[in-house]
Design an enzyme around this catalytic site. Structure first.
Site, mmCIF file in Angstrom:
data_model
loop_
_atom_site.group_PDB
_atom_site.id
_atom_site.type_symbol
_atom_site.label_atom_id
_atom_site.label_comp_id
_atom_site.label_asym_id
_atom_site.label_seq_id
_atom_site.Cartn_x
_atom_site.Cartn_y
_atom_site.Cartn_z
ATOM 1 N N ARG A 1 0.862 -1.183 0.000
ATOM 2 C CA ARG A 1 0.000 0.000 0.000
ATOM 3 C C ARG A 1 0.894 1.228 0.000
ATOM 4 N NH1 ARG A 1 -3.493 -2.503 -1.663
ATOM 5 N NH2 ARG A 1 -5.551 -2.962 -0.844
ATOM 6 N N ASP B 1 3.781 -0.067 -7.231
ATOM 7 C CA ASP B 1 2.457 -0.345 -7.800
ATOM 8 C C ASP B 1 1.396 0.425 -7.024
ATOM 9 O OD1 ASP B 1 0.688 -1.718 -9.604
ATOM 10 O OD2 ASP B 1 0.056 -2.958 -7.912
ATOM 11 N N GLU C 1 -2.582 7.935 -4.325
ATOM 12 C CA GLU C 1 -2.981 7.385 -5.635
ATOM 13 C C GLU C 1 -4.440 7.642 -6.000
ATOM 14 O OE1 GLU C 1 -1.989 3.209 -4.756
ATOM 15 O OE2 GLU C 1 -4.121 2.714 -5.011
ATOM 16 N N HIS D 1 -1.486 0.519 -9.619
ATOM 17 C CA HIS D 1 -2.158 -0.458 -8.749
ATOM 18 C C HIS D 1 -2.779 -1.593 -9.573
ATOM 19 C CE1 HIS D 1 -4.104 -0.799 -4.530
ATOM 20 N NE2 HIS D 1 -3.999 -1.996 -5.087
HETATM 21 P P1 NAI Z 1 -1.429 -11.437 4.554
HETATM 22 O O1 NAI Z 1 -2.347 -11.008 5.631
HETATM 23 O O2 NAI Z 1 -1.480 -12.840 4.066
HETATM 24 O O3 NAI Z 1 0.090 -11.145 4.980
HETATM 25 C C1 NAI Z 1 0.497 -9.997 5.659
HETATM 26 C C2 NAI Z 1 1.706 -10.364 6.489
HETATM 27 O O4 NAI Z 1 2.184 -9.163 7.108
HETATM 28 C C3 NAI Z 1 1.399 -11.368 7.605
HETATM 29 O O5 NAI Z 1 2.330 -12.421 7.565
HETATM 30 C C4 NAI Z 1 1.520 -10.544 8.889
HETATM 31 O O6 NAI Z 1 2.022 -11.295 9.979
HETATM 32 C C5 NAI Z 1 2.501 -9.465 8.460
HETATM 33 N N1 NAI Z 1 2.373 -8.252 9.246
HETATM 34 C C6 NAI Z 1 1.250 -7.536 9.487
HETATM 35 N N2 NAI Z 1 1.523 -6.468 10.223
HETATM 36 C C7 NAI Z 1 2.851 -6.502 10.466
HETATM 37 C C8 NAI Z 1 3.746 -5.660 11.185
HETATM 38 N N3 NAI Z 1 3.308 -4.573 11.802
HETATM 39 N N4 NAI Z 1 5.043 -6.008 11.230
HETATM 40 C C9 NAI Z 1 5.487 -7.118 10.601
HETATM 41 N N5 NAI Z 1 4.699 -7.950 9.904
HETATM 42 C C10 NAI Z 1 3.400 -7.644 9.836
HETATM 43 O O7 NAI Z 1 -1.681 -10.411 3.352
HETATM 44 P P2 NAI Z 1 -1.351 -10.625 1.806
HETATM 45 O O8 NAI Z 1 -2.513 -11.264 1.137
HETATM 46 O O9 NAI Z 1 -0.011 -11.211 1.658
HETATM 47 O O10 NAI Z 1 -1.343 -9.095 1.301
HETATM 48 C C11 NAI Z 1 -0.389 -8.177 1.789
HETATM 49 C C12 NAI Z 1 -0.796 -6.784 1.335
HETATM 50 O O11 NAI Z 1 -0.672 -6.665 -0.078
HETATM 51 C C13 NAI Z 1 -2.285 -6.435 1.581
HETATM 52 O O12 NAI Z 1 -2.512 -5.988 2.898
HETATM 53 C C14 NAI Z 1 -2.532 -5.342 0.582
HETATM 54 O O13 NAI Z 1 -2.289 -4.094 1.188
HETATM 55 C C15 NAI Z 1 -1.508 -5.618 -0.523
HETATM 56 N N6 NAI Z 1 -2.156 -5.991 -1.773
HETATM 57 C C16 NAI Z 1 -1.835 -5.297 -2.907
HETATM 58 C C17 NAI Z 1 -2.443 -5.600 -4.114
HETATM 59 C C18 NAI Z 1 -2.084 -4.899 -5.382
HETATM 60 O O14 NAI Z 1 -2.842 -5.008 -6.353
HETATM 61 N N7 NAI Z 1 -0.971 -4.196 -5.440
HETATM 62 C C19 NAI Z 1 -3.493 -6.629 -4.180
HETATM 63 C C20 NAI Z 1 -3.677 -7.365 -2.953
HETATM 64 C C21 NAI Z 1 -3.050 -7.026 -1.791
#
Ligand code: NAI
Length: 330
Positions: free
Chosen positions: A234, A258, A263, A295
């Site tokens: 993000r 991205d 944005e 994005h």
């Molecule tokens: P997820 O929930 O599977 O993984 C997030 C990871 O971050 C988890 O392992 C969690 O333990 C860790 N985490 C959370 N807060 C933390 C912190 N303060 N310190 C250290 N680690 C922390 O999420 P996923 O599916 O892998 O997605 C990650 C991010 O990608 C989403 O939150 C979203 O913002 C972004 N995203 C971007 C997209 C795009 O089109 N560019 C599309 C989908 C998601």
């Protein structure tokens, strides 16, 4: 059947929703983004379907609730754009799509990295101008380099596996380490350790108060000079003005984004006739070692299908037994 007001509609997703819905729900597609000024369009719709750049602040949610909306079905994984406390107060349920092809975003992050490192976009522009010079196009082997993955959830884990396949040394920071990745050779470190040792840092944590501006002037100082920064998480994870300074001073070697903190007013729009007002973004775009996409990490057939299926499933659950496995609560 439930009436769904679908905001920020793009042709590529309308086609997929129509196919997956099979006329089970009554979907009305609105092109505008959801904001306080467009919320009235949803009057009389029980469900509002919103995307990552719709603005679901307290004022917008209040108008939706007043108009009879009871469910907010997000077509995104991220929910940082929703005032969850206000939703709760107004009795609005919020559901999201927690997972949809993590490969789509992870592969896009790798794509940004490869294109930046091997200067693919610059080479393509040159060749189209019949300029076949190689000056300024030298990259580096990824093999043997240290890649730091910040956040090894669904997307970060796929990204880490791909880079292991390239022969990189993958180090990672996450508050919950993944034992499967450790078995594959990923070494967990604290955030500072990852910054200090990585040739490439890729961000895959969600945006929350704890992670806002995770990459700022102080953290950039800790990074290796010439390191690459990739952000498909993000925009708010990164302080873009600090990144701009680090590009000017050549502290950062290249930046692939991205997502961008501001944005909302730019991404997903064709502004080619107008230009943009955001001077910071315009300056970032001007660097030859910066690659920005609008994005589009989620933009694969598989991810779009997954998003449509889960969103429609969330809506059906709301109408049926009311058990919302993908509910987001404050
Ligand atoms: P997820 O929930 O599977 O993984 C997030 C990871 O971050 C988890 O392992 C969690 O333990 C860790 N985490 C959370 N807060 C933390 C912190 N303060 N310190 C250290 N680690 C922390 O999420 P996923 O599916 O892998 O997605 C990650 C991010 O990608 C989403 O939150 C979203 O913002 C972004 N995203 C971007 C997209 C795009 O089109 N560019 C599309 C989908 C998601």
């Amino acid at each position: 059947m439930i009436r769904i007001a679908f905001f920020d509609t793009h042709a590529f997703e309308k086609e997929v929703f129509e196919r997956e819905n099979q006329a089970k729900q009554a979907i009305t597609y609105f092109e505008p983004r959801l904001t306080e000024s467009t919320a009235l369009l949803a009057s009389g719709f029980e469900c509002v379907c919103a995307f990552a750049n719709d603005k679901l602040d307290g004022a917008t949610l209040a108008l939706l609730a007043k108009g009879g909306t009871r469910l907010i079905a997000l077509r995104s994984a991220g929910y940082n754009h929703v005032d969850l406390a206000a939703a709760k107060r107004l009795g609005l349920k919020v559901v999201r799509v927690p997972a949809y092809s993590p490969h789509s975003v992870a592969e896009h992050a790798v794509c940004l990295l490869l294109a930046l490192n091997r200067k693919i976009f610059r080479a393509h522009d040159r060749v189209r101008e019949m300029n076949f010079s190689l000056e300024g196009l030298v990259g580096f082997d990824l093999f043997g380099k240290v890649v730091g993955v910040v956040g090894t959830g669904k997307i970060g884990a796929v990204f880490a596996r791909i880079l292991l396949g390239f022969g990189c040394k993958v180090i990672a920071y996450d508050k919950v380490p993944d034992p499967e990745l450790v078995k594959l050779g990923v070494v967990y470190k604290n955030f500072e350790g990852v910054l200090a040792e990585s040739d490439v840092v890729s961000l895959h944590v969600p945006l929350c108060p704890e992670t806002k501006h995770l990459i700022d002037a102080q953290s950039i100082v800790r990074m290796k000079t010439g390191a690459y920064l990739i952000n498909t998480g993000r925009g708010g994870l990164v302080d873009a003005s600090a990144v701009l300074k680090a590009l000017k001073s050549k502290k950062l070697g290249a930046v692939g984004l991205d997502v961008y903190e501001e944005e909302e007013s730019v991404f997903f729009k064709d502004l080619s006739d107008e230009g943009i007002e955001d001077d910071l973004l315009a300056r970032l775009i001007s660097f030859p070692n910066v690659l920005i996409t609008s994005h589009q990490g989620f933009l694969t057939h598989e991810a779009l299908t997954g998003i449509a299926q889960t969103t429609l499933g969330n809506i059906e659950a709301f109408m049926g037994n009311g058990v919302l496995v993908n509910e987001v609560v404050a």
